[in-house]
Every structure is written in C-alpha cells, then in structure tokens.
Design a protein around this motif. Structure first.
Motif, PDB file in Angstrom:
ATOM      1  N   UNK A 190     -26.750 -10.221  13.937  1.00 39.84           N
ATOM      2  CA  UNK A 190     -26.133  -9.289  14.888  1.00 39.84           C
ATOM      3  C   UNK A 190     -27.173  -8.771  15.886  1.00 39.84           C
ATOM      4  N   UNK A 438     -16.461   4.342  14.001  1.00 35.88           N
ATOM      5  CA  UNK A 438     -17.416   3.269  13.661  1.00 35.88           C
ATOM      6  C   UNK A 438     -18.847   3.746  13.938  1.00 35.88           C
ATOM      7  N   UNK A 441     -19.940   6.055  11.181  1.00 34.13           N
ATOM      8  CA  UNK A 441     -20.202   5.341   9.926  1.00 34.13           C
ATOM      9  C   UNK A 441     -21.484   4.516  10.007  1.00 34.13           C
ATOM     10  N   UNK A 442     -21.757   3.950  11.183  1.00 31.82           N
ATOM     11  CA  UNK A 442     -23.025   3.216  11.344  1.00 31.82           C
ATOM     12  C   UNK A 442     -24.187   4.192  11.167  1.00 31.82           C
ATOM     13  N   UNK A 445     -24.865   4.774   7.609  1.00 37.70           N
ATOM     14  CA  UNK A 445     -25.572   3.689   6.917  1.00 37.70           C
ATOM     15  C   UNK A 445     -27.083   3.872   7.016  1.00 37.70           C
TER      16      UNK A 445
ATOM     17  N   UNK B 203     -16.737  -9.722  12.641  1.00 35.48           N
ATOM     18  CA  UNK B 203     -16.418  -8.290  12.772  1.00 35.48           C
ATOM     19  C   UNK B 203     -15.043  -8.027  13.383  1.00 35.48           C
ATOM     20  N   UNK B 441     -23.604  -4.013   5.710  1.00 30.80           N
ATOM     21  CA  UNK B 441     -22.916  -2.724   5.613  1.00 30.80           C
ATOM     22  C   UNK B 441     -22.052  -2.459   6.847  1.00 30.80           C
ATOM     23  N   UNK B 442     -22.511  -2.893   8.011  1.00 24.55           N
ATOM     24  CA  UNK B 442     -21.671  -2.746   9.216  1.00 24.55           C
ATOM     25  C   UNK B 442     -20.399  -3.574   9.038  1.00 24.55           C
ATOM     26  N   UNK B 443     -20.557  -4.766   8.512  1.00 23.28           N
ATOM     27  CA  UNK B 443     -19.357  -5.579   8.253  1.00 23.28           C
ATOM     28  C   UNK B 443     -18.433  -4.851   7.282  1.00 23.28           C
ATOM     29  N   UNK B 445     -17.958  -1.747   7.008  1.00 24.71           N
ATOM     30  CA  UNK B 445     -17.250  -0.663   7.697  1.00 24.71           C
ATOM     31  C   UNK B 445     -15.986  -1.189   8.374  1.00 24.71           C
ATOM     32  N   UNK B 446     -16.119  -2.292   9.123  1.00 22.61           N
ATOM     33  CA  UNK B 446     -14.989  -2.740   9.933  1.00 22.61           C
ATOM     34  C   UNK B 446     -14.116  -3.774   9.218  1.00 22.61           C
TER      35      UNK B 446
END
Lengths: 463, 463
Positions: A190, A438, A441-442, A445, B203, B441-443, B445-446
């Motif tokens: 990413x 989002x 939440x990021x 993390x 995502x 972890x980002x994955x 979330x969404x």
C-alpha cells in the motif's frame, strides 16, 4: 504540568539544552501561523537524532502524554498548536541535508531542514524541488510533508505528495519505520508514504524524507496582468488553462494587497487595479518565449487592461516578493485575520469570485483574497477582532458561507492548508462520514493511546 | 461451488446475462497476464452500475464469499486471479467516460474504460493522460488505479497516483464511498484516495475515477541509440538523467527483443546490437529541438555506436510499436516466462546490468530484459518450463537473486507491477514488518471478513 520525574527523563534522553520548561520559552511554542488559536505546552523538546525522537515517544506513550510535532510553526490551520498541552516535539534541530544525488534526481533530508535552505543547496547543482508554500523562507521540510504543502509552482509541478519517495517515521510507541525508498517507481504494498503525507502529525513523527528532484528549468519569464474587474481576471485564468499552455505559476492578487504592498515597499504597482495576475512561464528559452507569447495573447483577449513583462530577473523577483509578502500584508491588517484556503474547479473561478462579492455584500464584511488561481485555490480573508464576540461570531458564520459556496461549486474545504483545528467543525460537510471513521480507525492502529497531535482534523466524539 | 441460491440472488441483482457460471466462461477468468498462476472462480459477475456492485458486495460479505475485482486481466503479478475461488467481479461493462473538462483539465471515468479509449477521446480535444502501461490497448482504468500503473511516459510525467484526484469506491459491506474530488489541490483529511490506489483490489471496488489531465504536448521526436554493450547503454541513461534534460521516455531493449521483433515484424532493426535505447523528447517544437540535440550529444559521448532519429510520425510509431510489443515477443519465447519488474536508483543502472550478467552466468539461465531505464525500472525475464519441477525451482531461485540484487543496490521489489501473488513471499525482505502489519490492520478496518481479493500482497499467517 508534567511531573518533575518525566521532565528529568526527557532531559536524560535529549540533554538539558534540548528541553524547555520556562514559561517564556513555552509561550513561543503555544501558537503557530494561525491567529485564532493558542495553547501552552507543558514542555518543549528539541531532539537531534531519530533515536531521541523514538525514546521521547516511547516515554510519552507509556505515560499517555500528548505529543504535538512541530517544525517552524508556519502552519495556518492550527495543526502545530499543542491544544491538549503535553510535549511539543520540535524538529528544527534535525536539520541536516543527508544526500543530494544528481543522477538519481533525489534528495534525502531531515525534517527540520528549512525549505529555502534545501532550495539553495539544490540550486548550486542546477537542481529544483518545486513545492513552494509561501512560508518557504522559514517552513521546514517535515512540516511540508505533514501538511502536503503546495504553492504557486504547483499549477505546473504538483504538490508535495507528488515528490515524495521515502520516509522514515517514528510511531507513537517509538518504533522507527522505513517506508518507500529512493526509486521513482515503487509498487511494494500500500501507499503508506502517502498515508503519512498530509496526516498533520497525527500518525507519526517524520524523521527522514526522500524527495525526487527536477533539473532547474534553464529559463523563465514573469508577467503581470492588470484587471479592472476581479471576475474577468478569474475568467482569464480559466481561458489560459483551457488553451493548452501550462504556465509554471498563475497567481491572483486583489486591490487590497496591491495597496498594502505598495505602502510597505513601493515598487510602482498599479494601485488602482482591482486585480493583478502574476504569471510565470519556464523551461528552455525557446519554450519560454513561445509560452509567454501565447499567455500574453490570451490575457489581452480575456480583457486584461495591461500586461507587463518583467524586464529582468530583478524585476521578476520583485513581483514574486510582492506575492510572497501578500499574506504578511494581510495579517497585519486587523487584530484577527481569518485567512482561509479553499479550492474550486478551474472552470468555476469567475463564478466563485462573483459569489464572494455577494457574500461580502450580504454580511457587511470586506473579503480580501489572493491565491493560486491556476489551481483554483484561493485564500479569502475576513478582517475582524476576536475580542468582539458578536462580530467574531458573525465573521465565523461568513467564513462558513465561503466554505459552503466553494463546496457547492464542486470545490473543497482546504486546498493546501489542511484541517488542523481551524476547519475540523466543517469536516463532516466536506468528507464522507465513513471516510472520517476510517481515518479515526487508522489512527487507532498506529497510535492507540491517541498521544500524537490529539484533537486535530476531526472533532472528538463525546468530549 | 456457490450455492444455487446465491447464484440466483446474483442474477436478480445483475440480470442473467451479467452472471457467468459455465465452465468455459469461468476458465477465461481463471488467469491473467501472469503465466505461473491460475485458479477457477465459482461465478463471474459483470455489473453495469455502482448500485449493482454495492449489492453484490453486500451479498458476498454477508455470506463471506471471496470477491476478486478484475478489469481486462492484463495484470502481471497475479493480482486479478481468484486464488480463493468465489466471485470474480469484472468491471468491463462499467465503461463510460462520464466527463472530460478541458478548462478544469480533468476527466471522470468508470473503471472499465480501456486506457486507449480514454486517450483517443482526449486526443480529440488535444488533451493528454500520461500514465501508459504497455497493456494500454486493453487495460482498464480501474486496473491502472488498483495497480498504480506506470509506463514509458512516467520518466517525465510520473505514475498513475500522480494524476488521481477523486475516487468512488464500494467497500466490502456495500457502502458507496466518495473520496477526493475534482480539484488539483485538496487537503481535506488523510490521503485516502492514495490508500486505495495501488491496493490491488484488496480494500474496495473502484467505481468512478477522476484524473487530472495535461494539454497534449504539441511536438515530439523519437530517437533510437544503438549500443554494443548493455552496461554502456545503462550508463548513458544515467548520463542523460544527470544532464538536466528531461526526456519524455527512455526505454531499454536488449538483443533478444530486437531479434524477436525483427523476426515477427521486419522493420530494419539493427539485429547485431546488444542494446537499444529508445528515447522521446516532447513539448513545444523549439523545446523538442533543443532537448533532442542535447540527448543525441550525450548518447554519442556516452558510447552509442549510432543514433537514429525517426524521420516522421510513422517511423516514430514503428519504434514505439516495437517497444510495446516487447513483452509479447518475450512471452512467446518459452513455455513459462518469468517476467519480472524491479527498480534501482538511476545512478545504479550500469552496476545492476553487470550484476544481471553475473547472475545469468552463475545460474546458467539466459536473462532477457527490457524496461523503463529512465526510471531505473527494468523487467528481467527468465525462460523456463514450470512442468519441469527441478528447473522451475532453480529459475525461481535465480529470480530471487535478481530481486535481492536490486534491493542491495537501494532498489525495490516491484517498480510498477505490484506484489499480487507473484512476489508475496519476498515481501518480508522488502518492507518493514510493522508496515506489513499496518497494511493488514487497515484491510481489517475496511474488509473485516477478508472477502476482497483475499490471499494477495502479504502471506497469510497460519494458512
């Protein structure tokens, strides 16, 4: 106030000279370039190494102390104000240019390097780093990344994010993370470099930055066009953008700034003009000749009363000094200057300028503005006095109308200054609620204790 | 296999003609441009509206069925292969160009628009969208965003991410989210547009894309330089990049490709040359003249045996057809072609080419390569036969040595093709483990149920 024990630990990490606790020192770090906000930190630390940054964050995280990262404090959305107190982590002593590579066309710097100092070092090798926020004389590279800064050159060259290749970032728990690299193409996972870019210090402390560079354009030409009507000037910008020519800069200055600048530094500006466009063409000499001819032609056809061409580099520098002094001229104009930053699609400039006129008439507030017209990015300012509560409330309401007018035209809440404290109460109108969730939440993390620049960008729930 | 009930529900959402279940249809969606991977989906859906995409994802999410988004399937890292079965969501029927705005210099398209079709529509208005993966004749815009695609033009103009302004994305739960907008400057919150860019379909499903455009450069000139020694050609590229001139394209082709192309389509190429550089200068006629003169001068000083200038647009088009046919020429050369994609700093090109020679000698594998030399981005290929287990294992080991050689020189695991399936086992060597954890972890979330393109980019733990 922080416990004495914690201050001692900070001194152990950084050394006494890098930890400020005297009230007069703290005061200097309680505000930034934004006029309507201030808050005292409990302590200021000035680390000189990434390792020190890491240890400070580890200590802060264990003790759940807020940490507000800060460069030169030229921020104009309140992003570097320690609104929750705690530690201000100032990066100005992390100020080494680590590498300039002319063949790979990259530079690697520490976050406290002043943008102008990088530019001077690059110029010696005929290299060029385009993003040019108008605070370039003082702003730090770390700040330009955290805010994804733009400026006049961005109409041709793009904003900060378009130049970032790699970052070293210290996370809230002290972990030192390397992202990206030194190649212009990189498709490894990413776009985490981009996630930290423009995150306004809420996700990590940037400790190293690798940017791509361009060769310095060999030639340039500066032009100034005089308009009787501001909206006609706006339409001229749209006409230029649609014509196929790509100017390096297209800046808009209104009569207020023209007069203020002329008062402060007389340079023979047309003080009766309702608007000036300042434009630059750059590239090879031949390209500059061809482009500037085309630009001048369009300006005249679009209703410019006069188009002047800077006769040499000195005159060009004088024009640009006027532009970069624009904000300073505005800031001195009232006790409280609400200097804002919106962007509209480039085909909506004239319509937006008309709309500003209507809002001004209706509200009774004079609305001054200047900005990066070639990007549709304008900075409208309202002059008020926050000590007068009633007037200040009306000024805020008027500014909200300006934001909304920009958004109704397909524009955005912030073109280049960020959200910070200044615009967080408008974020819900400007961004999808799920996208805001989002972001939250990021942040959760990478900063579960919410120590990094807390209270910025979005409004906290239930506070 | 999916339950009949779910297939009926998909048909209710999309209509019968947009749901494929016959084995021969499914087979066509079991592979992409990557030769070493394939997996059958259970069903293929071809939605025609964002609303349909949303309903399909909602249904899949409730039933925890994997969904692999896919455009034209030109992916070369296995990203569009439905490795866990389930649904392939193919965007090729979402293929409308929604808006081209010449004054704002933006276009908004659906994800299934073929890149070449966008370019043709833009050319009619003298507009230009630079990112040009060499699959441009077939690849879809959605795929170029999901992979953050690059190509020859990126040496001057940058990669896909540098052109993205706004996205509409459907999340795993069916929520339709708008990100960014139509202005070239936008500082509203984190760079979430960039987060979805290059996320390889893990995502969300991209359903609308707004890109910035440039005016079409009025002139261009194509040059071909012939080298006896590949590393000398690599050094010539470094010399050009350090000289201050910015070519629009700098491509490298080796003797293998020269011969194959000449066999397939005779065009009088110098079949004895060990390497060719193909270069393009673009801009105003005057700038093109000045730049190409400088480029030719450097090429000769750097040891080019011969420099040819394409005499007209037809000859230039022929040269570039040779380049874009390069991969096709390579792919036909063996049962299994491991075509890879690494990038090194531009000052390390000659060193990397030497290193490839050493790895070839040691391993016994012929290493063919071509690529975007101006970005330091090369595509080395190894010819093998995956049916021969022993040889294939050695080929894989050799490819790993190539990745590591690039990374040791400060390069990256993928320059433009992405990680997908092909490179996930190397990700831990190329990316900070904490950064990999942040991606996971980002994955989470969404896409908490991990339905979107599962099994890609990073290796799953405990599987």
């Amino acid at each position: 106030m922080l416990e004495t024990k914690l201050v001692s630990q900070l001194k152990k990490i950084i050394g006494k000279e890098g930890v400020l606790t005297a009230k007069e020192d703290l005061n200097a770090y309680s505000y930034d370039g934004t006029t309507t906000w201030a808050h005292m930190p409990d302590v200021v630390v000035l680390p000189t190494t990434t390792e020190q940054v890491s240890q400070v964050l580890k200590l802060a995280n264990e003790n759940k102390i807020p940490v507000t990262p800060r460069g030169a404090g030229t921020n104009v959305s309140g992003g570097s104000i320690p609104i929750k107190g705690g530690i201000v982590l100032c990066t100005t002593k992390l100020n080494k240019i680590l590498d300039i590579n002319k063949t790979n066309l990259t530079a690697t710097v520490e976050p406290g390097v002043v943008l102008q100092n990088l530019n001077m070092a690059l110029a010696k090798q005929s290299l060029f780093y385009p993003p040019d926020p108008q605070s370039f004389l003082g702003c730090t590279m770390g700040g330009t990344v955290a805010e994804n800064a733009g400026g006049p050159y961005c109409v041709k060259y793009g904003v900060t994010k378009q130049y970032l290749l790699g970052l070293e970032v210290v996370l809230a728990n002290g972990y030192i993370m390397k992202l990206g690299g030194v190649t212009v193409k990189n498709r490894t996972g990413y776009e985490l470099v981009m996630l930290f870019t423009g995150s306004e210090g809420t996700l990590g402390v940037i400790t190293k930055i690798t940017v791509r560079l361009l060769p310095m354009p060999p030639a340039s030409k500066t032009m100034m066009a005089v308009f009787d009507d501001m909206a006609v000037g706006g339409q001229a910008v749209s006409d230029i953008m649609a014509s196929g020519v790509v100017p390096a800069k297209v800046e808009f200055v209104d009569n207020f700034v023209i007069r203020r600048i002329e008062e402060m530094t007389p340079m023979g500006l047309p003080v009766e003009a309702n608007a000036l466009l300042l434009l630059q063409a750059d590239g090879s000499s031949a390209a500059v000749e061809a482009d500037s001819e085309q630009i001048i032609d369009i300006l005249k056809k679009s209703g410019a009363k006069e188009v002047k061409v800077a006769k040499d580099a000195n005159e060009a520098a004088m024009y640009w000094k006027m532009r970069s002094g624009g904000f300073a001229a505005v800031f001195g104009a009232a006790h409280t200057v609400m200097a804002e930053d919106v962007a509209v699609p480039r085909d909506k400039l004239a319509e937006f300028i008309h709309k500003l006129g209507e809002i001004s008439k209706k509200s009774g507030f004079f609305i001054q503005f200047l900005g990066h017209a070639g990007d549709g990015n304008l900075h409208p300012s309202i002059f008020t006095d926050m000590r007068n509560e009633e007037e200040f409330a009306r000024a805020q309401k008027t500014m909200a109308e300006i934001f909304r007018a920009a958004m109704e035209l397909g524009g955005v809440l912030s073109g280049e200054h960020g959200i910070g404290l200044e615009k967080q109460r408008f974020l819900k109108e400007a961004m999808d609620p799920v996208a805001i969730d989002i972001m939250r939440k990021i942040k959760g993390i990478v900063d579960p204790n919410n120590i990094l620049n807390p209270g910025k960008i979005w409004e906290e729930e239930g506070v």
